[in-house]
Design a protein around this motif. Sequence first.
Motif, short mmCIF file in Angstrom:
data_model
loop_
_atom_site.label_atom_id
_atom_site.label_comp_id
_atom_site.label_asym_id
_atom_site.label_seq_id
_atom_site.Cartn_x
_atom_site.Cartn_y
_atom_site.Cartn_z
N ASN A 186 33.09 44.46 42.39
CA ASN A 186 32.49 45.20 43.33
C ASN A 186 32.23 46.67 42.48
O ASN A 186 32.90 47.02 41.51
N ALA B 162 33.74 38.83 47.58
CA ALA B 162 33.16 37.83 46.79
C ALA B 162 34.17 36.61 46.57
O ALA B 162 33.85 35.49 46.67
N CYS C 89 36.14 41.47 43.39
CA CYS C 89 35.68 41.93 44.63
C CYS C 89 36.26 40.93 45.65
O CYS C 89 36.22 39.58 45.48
N ASN D 184 34.23 34.71 50.03
CA ASN D 184 33.14 34.05 50.15
C ASN D 184 33.32 32.68 49.35
O ASN D 184 32.89 31.52 49.60
N VAL E 293 34.02 35.07 39.53
CA VAL E 293 33.75 35.70 40.84
C VAL E 293 33.34 37.10 40.59
O VAL E 293 34.05 37.90 39.91
N ASP E 294 32.19 37.56 41.28
CA ASP E 294 32.04 39.02 40.89
C ASP E 294 32.83 39.93 41.36
O ASP E 294 33.75 40.13 41.79
#
Length: 384
Positions: free
Chosen positions: A118, A128, A125, A131, A115-116
């Motif tokens: 920031n 992320a 993040c 989501n 997962v990304d």
Amino acid sequence: MYNDLISFIKNWYKTDEYIPLHEPRFDETDKKYLLDAVDSTFVSSVGKYVDQFERGVSTYLGVKRAVATVNGTAALQVALRLAGVKKGDEVITQPLTFIATANAIAYNRATPIFVDVNRETLGLCPDALDNFLRNNAQERGGKTFNKISGKQISAVVPMHTFGHPCKMSQIKNIAQKWNISVVEDAAESLGSKLSDKHCGTYGELGVLSFNGNKIVTCGGGGAIVTNNDSLADMAKHLTTTAKVAHPWEYVHDEIGYNYRMPNLNAALANAQIGKLDVFLADKRDLANSYKDFFSTREWGEFFNEPSQCRSNYWLNAVITKDRYGRDTLLKATNNAGVMTRPVWQLISDLDMYKNCQKGDLKNARWLQERIVNLPSSARINEQG
């Protein structure tokens, strides 16, 4: 264009010799502790320095327990097992991290999900993460499962990149909502704080590294930290080959690991941790000087600690304008005998992990194209 940066770094370290990225600093105290361990003949995983180091780490961080291990990767592997990660599970982490973060997941025969990060923290993040879970996860019987793979998502592992704290409060709240354990990879962030709380102490379990390039080093070494006595006891048991205490019998009650920190390494670690505040102060001076330097340069932006954080500035970083700026800076500095390096290749792009599930990694890819790490060693030898 980069000659002024090269001159700045050489002047800071007062040398025209080769300048490494992050080298350890030793003095007579370190030698004294090591010789004492040698003279005691207790150089393996039993000895007073192991216990002393564990007490010192737990006291410094303000946690109940610390269990010293042979390295940070081993600490993370065991911490994930203690957190309930089992064969066939999935664990969410970030792609912008050292390979050990993903490997420790794989050692438990689990699969990472990426997962990304920031740009404010360089770490996982929260948006992320939220989501990804809302779009891909479902709760059944108090556990969270991946709707695509059908596997249980049992943990999340945020990593504090270069010592800069992730947004742990938000990450922890999201994980609690989904009944997912938080295991904090604080390998790079000893001494860093978020809202006056030490990195490594937000999750139920945190891990540290004392590798040769870390602020406090004993050659190798790691630690599991927790406020849960039961988990700490199990961590110590598992890392000591799961041997049942007995005056002479060799009975092992499950498959454990030979992962305890040797007393010889712990002796050096004890000497080092006594100088941690001095190391941190000098590294902050360097970070502030880099910040001033880059405030007048248009080709690079110094990465400053996130808001409400006090970073250890383990590795200082500059964000260049693009991949070309990154590569030309790397070439100019390394050719001049000043070691700089790019950030790691994204773990999600490596052959062994490229087929793992991932979210939109736009921030991680943007950062990978631009980050350059700068020399970040403390200058303790100058201070005696």
